[in-house]
Each structure stands twice: as structure tokens, then as C-alpha cells.
Design an enzyme around this catalytic site. Structure first.
Site, PDB file in Angstrom:
ATOM      1  N   LEU A 237       0.824  -1.206   0.000  1.00  0.00           N
ATOM      2  CA  LEU A 237       0.000   0.000   0.000  1.00  0.00           C
ATOM      3  C   LEU A 237       0.859   1.257   0.000  1.00  0.00           C
ATOM      4  O   LEU A 237       1.709   1.444   0.880  1.00  0.00           O
ATOM      5  CB  LEU A 237      -0.931  -0.005   1.219  1.00  0.00           C
ATOM      6  CG  LEU A 237      -1.839   1.215   1.367  1.00  0.00           C
ATOM      7  CD1 LEU A 237      -2.811   1.304   0.193  1.00  0.00           C
ATOM      8  CD2 LEU A 237      -2.602   1.151   2.691  1.00  0.00           C
ATOM      9  N   ASP A 238       0.615   2.136  -0.991  1.00  0.00           N
ATOM     10  CA  ASP A 238       1.271   3.447  -1.103  1.00  0.00           C
ATOM     11  C   ASP A 238       2.791   3.336  -1.131  1.00  0.00           C
ATOM     12  O   ASP A 238       3.501   4.263  -0.724  1.00  0.00           O
ATOM     13  CB  ASP A 238       0.841   4.370   0.051  1.00  0.00           C
ATOM     14  CG  ASP A 238      -0.644   4.671   0.028  1.00  0.00           C
ATOM     15  OD1 ASP A 238      -1.236   4.637  -1.063  1.00  0.00           O
ATOM     16  OD2 ASP A 238      -1.218   4.929   1.105  1.00  0.00           O
ATOM     17  N   ASP A 239       3.312   2.216  -1.614  1.00  0.00           N
ATOM     18  CA  ASP A 239       4.760   2.010  -1.616  1.00  0.00           C
ATOM     19  C   ASP A 239       5.274   1.634  -2.997  1.00  0.00           C
ATOM     20  O   ASP A 239       6.380   1.130  -3.137  1.00  0.00           O
ATOM     21  CB  ASP A 239       5.133   0.912  -0.601  1.00  0.00           C
ATOM     22  CG  ASP A 239       6.607   0.943  -0.232  1.00  0.00           C
ATOM     23  OD1 ASP A 239       7.187   2.037  -0.175  1.00  0.00           O
ATOM     24  OD2 ASP A 239       7.190  -0.148  -0.018  1.00  0.00           O
TER      25      ASP A 239
END
Length: 294
Positions: A237-239
């Protein structure tokens, strides 16, 4: 020689391969033998990974063979430079196709469709998919089909909704799946299926304030800069690999609502800029990092 314009008909060649002596000379010779007129050329070698990256834009009218033959010959050159080489050729006369995923916030959708309407983007929007029906009028105003796919809260219903979204997306075979504040976490299998195509805008300057309510997190931390990050969506997530970022200064007087209002400007600009880089084949991904030929 560089140019910021793709107004003329060009072929864009990109390549990533293990670095070695003579790559630039080999590519230059290949293009010159075809009569190619290079209008833009970028090179980068990553000393940590030992990989070489390039993006070359060539006037299409200077090439003496068909696009299909150019693609075949360039593929052979890329194979010579390493069996793990990654390459692409894009004919700029063909706009790339995108599907946009949205929820209720329309600032990013308004901005992107406005740019497309002004002929300012090498992109055709095939469809807009929303988990709410709020943004249907925006899409239909621009003559774009809108699909409403409700997302139940239970896991089984949500999975079915994602399957329905995936079916719509894949029916268009887009080069970009744009998560324009979609606010739903893609399941790992869709992240894998859409790797290098799913582009997300996160309302924070990553890696700070991942996850939900980043403006509230920023307010509690007392930051003086807020930002937005355009990145490829991955199962982490969001990486995912970062394409573009920007920041806006805030002060102690700004509430979370103020930060949200200010942040919307950053979000739409960063998404538009990052998506343009992707559409113009200016982004090459290696691991979790990107090389951007601006």
C-alpha cells in the site's frame, strides 16, 4: 538535443539493459543506418544496479522502413544488449488509451478530462468507473461512458465489485488505469495484472503519512509542507515506484480542512504531470525506483 513538444510525428524508443561499453554507439549506429533524425535523447546509468537506461525520440518521416519493421529490428538490437533487456517503441500518432477510476471527489477527473478536451494529452479516455454515481455527469459531459460499480463493505461483495471493475477495464485493454482518488485498495492480483499501468495519486508526500487520512496525520504532526505523490500501484500500500511529487507550504493556522483544500491543487497537478510522463514513455521502472526522462 531535447524538446518538450511531441507535436510532430515521432517514434519513441526506450531501452533498459545491463550496462556495458558501446551501447550508445550501437544505438546511434542503428538509428543512423535507417536515416533517423533524433530530436530528443536521454541516457542514464545506475551505478548501484549496473543498468543502463535511454529514451530516444526520432522523427517518423526520417525513418526509411515501416513501424512494424522498425519494431522488429529494434527488438533484435535490444536482445543483443542483454537477454534481460526491456524495450518499447511508441508511435506518437497513436494516442494511448486510459480508463479512470473515481469515487466522489472530482477535482482530478475534472482536470484530466479538461486537458484531454483541450487536445493537450496523448490519451484517449475509454471509460470512467466509479464506486459512487456522483461523477457520472462530468464523464458524460465529455462524451465518455460512465460505469457505476457499487462496493459493498463485506469482503465477498467487495471482491465481486473488483472483478466487475477488472472486466470493464480489460475490455478496453488500456495502457493506463488511473486511480484518480479512487480510495479503494486494489487486491494483489489486480496490482499484478496491471503492473506498470495502474497509476495512483496519493494525497501525501510519500513515504510520509501512508494510508488513510494523511492530511489529519500531517496536521497532528504539525508539518509545514504537505504534498502529493503519483506512483504505480503495487500490493504494498502506497509504496509503489514513485513517478512524480510536489509540495505546498502550510502553517500552524491551517486546519485539516484547509490542508485538504490546498492539497487538491497539488494532487491534480502531480497526477497530470506524472500521467503525462507515463503516456510519453518517459518512465522506466527498475525494482522500486523509477528513471524519469523529463
Amino acid at each position: 538535443m531535447t524538446t518538450n513538444s511531441l507535436s510532430e510525428h515521432q517514434y519513441v524508443l526506450t531501452l533498459g539493459c545491463p550496462d556495458s561499453t558501446g551501447i550508445v554507439a550501437r544505438l546511434s549506429t542503428f538509428i543512423a543506418e535507417l536515416g533517423g533524425w533524433i530530436t530528443e535523447a536521454g541516457y542514464f546509468t545506475d551505478p548501484d544496479s549496473g543498468w543502463f537506461f535511454t529514451r530516444q525520440a526520432v522523427r517518423a518521416d526520417s525513418i526509411s522502413i515501416s513501424f512494424a519493421e522498425l519494431k522488429e529490428r529494434f527488438g533484435a538490437v535490444a536482445a543483443e544488449l542483454g537477454e534481460d533487456s526491456r524495450w518499447r517503441i511508441w508511435d506518437t500518432s497513436r494516442h494511448k488509451k486510459a480508463v479512470i477510476l473515481v469515487t466522489r471527489e472530482g477535482h482530478c477527473l475534472h482536470d484530466l478530462l479538461g486537458r484531454v478536451a483541450q487536445n493537450d494529452y496523448p490519451m484517449d479516455v475509454a471509460a470512467v468507473i466509479g464506486n459512487h454515481d456522483d461523477l457520472r455527469p462530468i464523464a458524460e459531459h465529455h462524451g465518455i461512458e460512465f460505469h457505476h460499480v457499487p462496493f459493498p463493505k463485506d469482503a465477498v461483495g467487495k471482491r465481486r465489485a473488483f472483478d466487475q471493475v477488472a472486466a470493464i477495464v480489460e475490455s478496453h485493454n488500456p495502457e493506463a488505469i488511473v486511480l484518480a482518488r479512487f480510495m479503494q485498495i486494489l487486491p494483489p492480483d489486480l496490482c499484478e495484472m496491471w503492473a506498470g499501468r495502474a497509476i495512483n495519486i496519493h494525497h501525501s508526500f510519500l513515504p510520509s503519512f501512508m494510508g488513510a487520512r494523511p492530511y489529519h496525520q500531517a496536521y497532528k504532526r504539525g508539518v509545514k509542507l504537505i504534498g502529493a505523490t503519483c506512483h504505480y500501484a503495487t500490493s504494498d500500500l502506497d509504496d509503489g515506484p514513485i513517478i512524480e511529487q510536489d509540495v505546498i507550504r502550510v502553517s500552524h493556522k491551517d486546519t485539516p480542512a484547509d490542508m485538504q483544500r490546498l492539497g487538491r491543487d497539488a494532487e491534480k497537478v502531480v497526477l497530470a504531470r506524472g500521467l503525462r510522463f507515463h503516456l510519453e514513455d518517459r518512465v522506466q521502472v527498475h525494482g522500486n525506483r523509477t528513471v524519469i526522462f523529463e
